[in-house]
Design an enzyme around this catalytic site. Structure first.
Site, short mmCIF file in Angstrom:
data_model
loop_
_atom_site.label_atom_id
_atom_site.label_comp_id
_atom_site.label_asym_id
_atom_site.label_seq_id
_atom_site.Cartn_x
_atom_site.Cartn_y
_atom_site.Cartn_z
N HIS A 223 0.83 -1.20 0.00
CA HIS A 223 0.00 0.00 0.00
C HIS A 223 0.86 1.25 0.00
O HIS A 223 0.37 2.33 -0.33
CB HIS A 223 -1.02 0.00 1.15
CG HIS A 223 -0.46 0.25 2.51
ND1 HIS A 223 -0.08 -0.76 3.36
CD2 HIS A 223 -0.25 1.40 3.20
CE1 HIS A 223 0.35 -0.24 4.51
NE2 HIS A 223 0.25 1.07 4.43
N ASP A 245 -0.15 -7.42 0.75
CA ASP A 245 0.35 -6.08 1.09
C ASP A 245 1.86 -6.09 1.07
O ASP A 245 2.52 -5.84 2.07
CB ASP A 245 -0.18 -5.60 2.44
CG ASP A 245 -0.02 -4.08 2.60
OD1 ASP A 245 0.51 -3.44 1.68
OD2 ASP A 245 -0.42 -3.56 3.66
N GLY A 323 2.76 5.68 9.84
CA GLY A 323 4.15 5.90 9.49
C GLY A 323 5.01 4.68 9.67
O GLY A 323 6.12 4.60 9.16
N SER A 340 1.71 -3.87 7.91
CA SER A 340 0.60 -3.57 7.00
C SER A 340 -0.35 -2.54 7.60
O SER A 340 -0.66 -1.54 6.96
CB SER A 340 -0.17 -4.86 6.67
OG SER A 340 -1.34 -4.59 5.91
#
Length: 364
Positions: A223, A245, A323, A340
């Site tokens: 992502h 992911d 973050g 993730s």
């Protein structure tokens, strides 16, 4: 994909700075444990003690035997195949294999010494069939809990009420193979915040350094790499999200050691990759929350992010925040996963072994 939160950092403030950080000594908890840097050992021992109410000595003993327990569990499950119904590490760190018959239990004991066997009601196939019968609803997750031999459906308060009603009805029809739990909020792929790799006004954390054919790469969250084409460390060259992911960034910095930053001037060497097991003590490195440790709570987790479902994630109690996406999950010197997202007080990780295989890269 949700709109990315913008942040301002200096172009050079990136997670690849950890490439120049060599493992250094720090405070330890008891005798040195093979494969653990001093800082990781100290944090892991503290986290285990807090979670389980045990002494530092007992926690150190679990960490010291955990690698052997995981290898025994790997071997037993590989030998048993579909005669096994999953496995985990118990509170003492011992490997436990679930089986669905006394015959299989006897076979398990013969197949691998030192593994505890436990006869359960639901086979792996039963639980996967139950998973397939459940509707997919945003801001929920579905996890396999081998300790209870159930699927655990976790419903966030942000989930749409009408769809949740249908989900709960489907769970009721499946009986004791499924249990439903409620948590506050929703489930988010955590992409913003923190100081790490930057690009397009967004931030993530660098994951694991890897290579193929002489070229260095960073294995990261899909992502992140799917949302940003050019990072300050190099371009995104692969992304799989949702569904998976994981993603890949070409590392053009000239620095790519086989180590994970602990964000305190030290680093943890990483020399192998493996699968995670429920009950395993783990740590996570991320640019927002730094080094945090905890325990694997579930595996084979489906997380229904607003952007779509991601499958076969690892769920842990280690703290993550926005973050930390892309950051490293590990146990000592063994890499386990890529950060993730988060939700319901838990953190979720893409298994590292799957990402390495998908891109044909090898850890540095």
């Amino acid at each position: 994909m949700r709109k990315l939160m913008r942040a301002t950092v200096a172009a050079g403030a990136c997670a690849l700075a950890f490439g120049a950080v060599a493992p250094v000594a720090g405070a330890t908890s008891g005798p040195e444990i093979e494969g653990y840097s001093a800082d990781v050992q100290s944090e892991a021992v503290s986290a285990l003690g807090a979670e389980r109410g045990i002494t530092d000595t007992a926690a150190s003993r679990i960490l010291d035997t955990q690698d052997d327990s995981v290898r025994a569990l790997d071997a037993a499950l590989a030998k048993l195949g579909d005669r096994a119904a999953g496995g985990y590490l118990d509170a003492s760190g011992a490997p436990v294999v679930n089986v669905v018959s006394e015959v299989a239990a006897s076979q398990a004991r013969t197949a691998q010494a030192g593994v505890v066997t436990r006869v359960v009601e639901h086979s792996t196939a039963d639980l996967e069939a139950a998973r397939d019968a459940l509707p997919s609803v945003a801001d929920t997750s579905v996890a396999t809990d081998p300790t209870s031999n159930q699927l655990v459906v976790t419903v966030g308060s942000d989930a749409p009420a009408a769809e949740v009603a249908d989900l709960k009805a489907a769970a009721d029809r499946l009986g004791d193979a499924v249990r439903v739990e409620q948590v506050a909020g929703g489930f988010d792929a955590a992409i913003y915040g923190g100081e790490a790799i930057t690009g397009g006004g967004s931030r993530c954390s660098a994951g694991f350094n890897a290579n193929s054919g002489g070229q260095n790469y960073i294995v990261d969250a899909g992502h992140c790499t799917g949302a940003v084409s050019q990072w300050n460390v190099g371009p995104s060259v692969g992304a799989s999200f949702p569904g998976n992911d994981y993603g890949l960034i070409r590392n053009d910095t000239g620095s790519a050691p086989g180590a994970v930053s602990l964000y305190n001037g030290s680093a943890q060497a990483i020399n192998s990759a493996a699968n995670a097991y429920v009950g395993q003590s783990i740590c996570k490195s991320g640019s927002t929350t730094g080094l945090t440790c905890g325990t694997v709570q579930a595996t084979n987790v489906t997380v229904n992010y607003p952007q779509g479902a991601v499958y076969q994630l690892v769920q842990t109690s280690a703290s993550v925040n926005s973050g930390d996406s892309g950051g490293a999950l590990f146990a000592g010197s063994t890499g386990l996963g890529i950060t993730s997202g988060m939700g319901g007080g838990s953190s979720f990780f893409q298994p590292l072994t799957e990402a390495l295989s998908a891109y044909g890269v090898t850890l540095n």
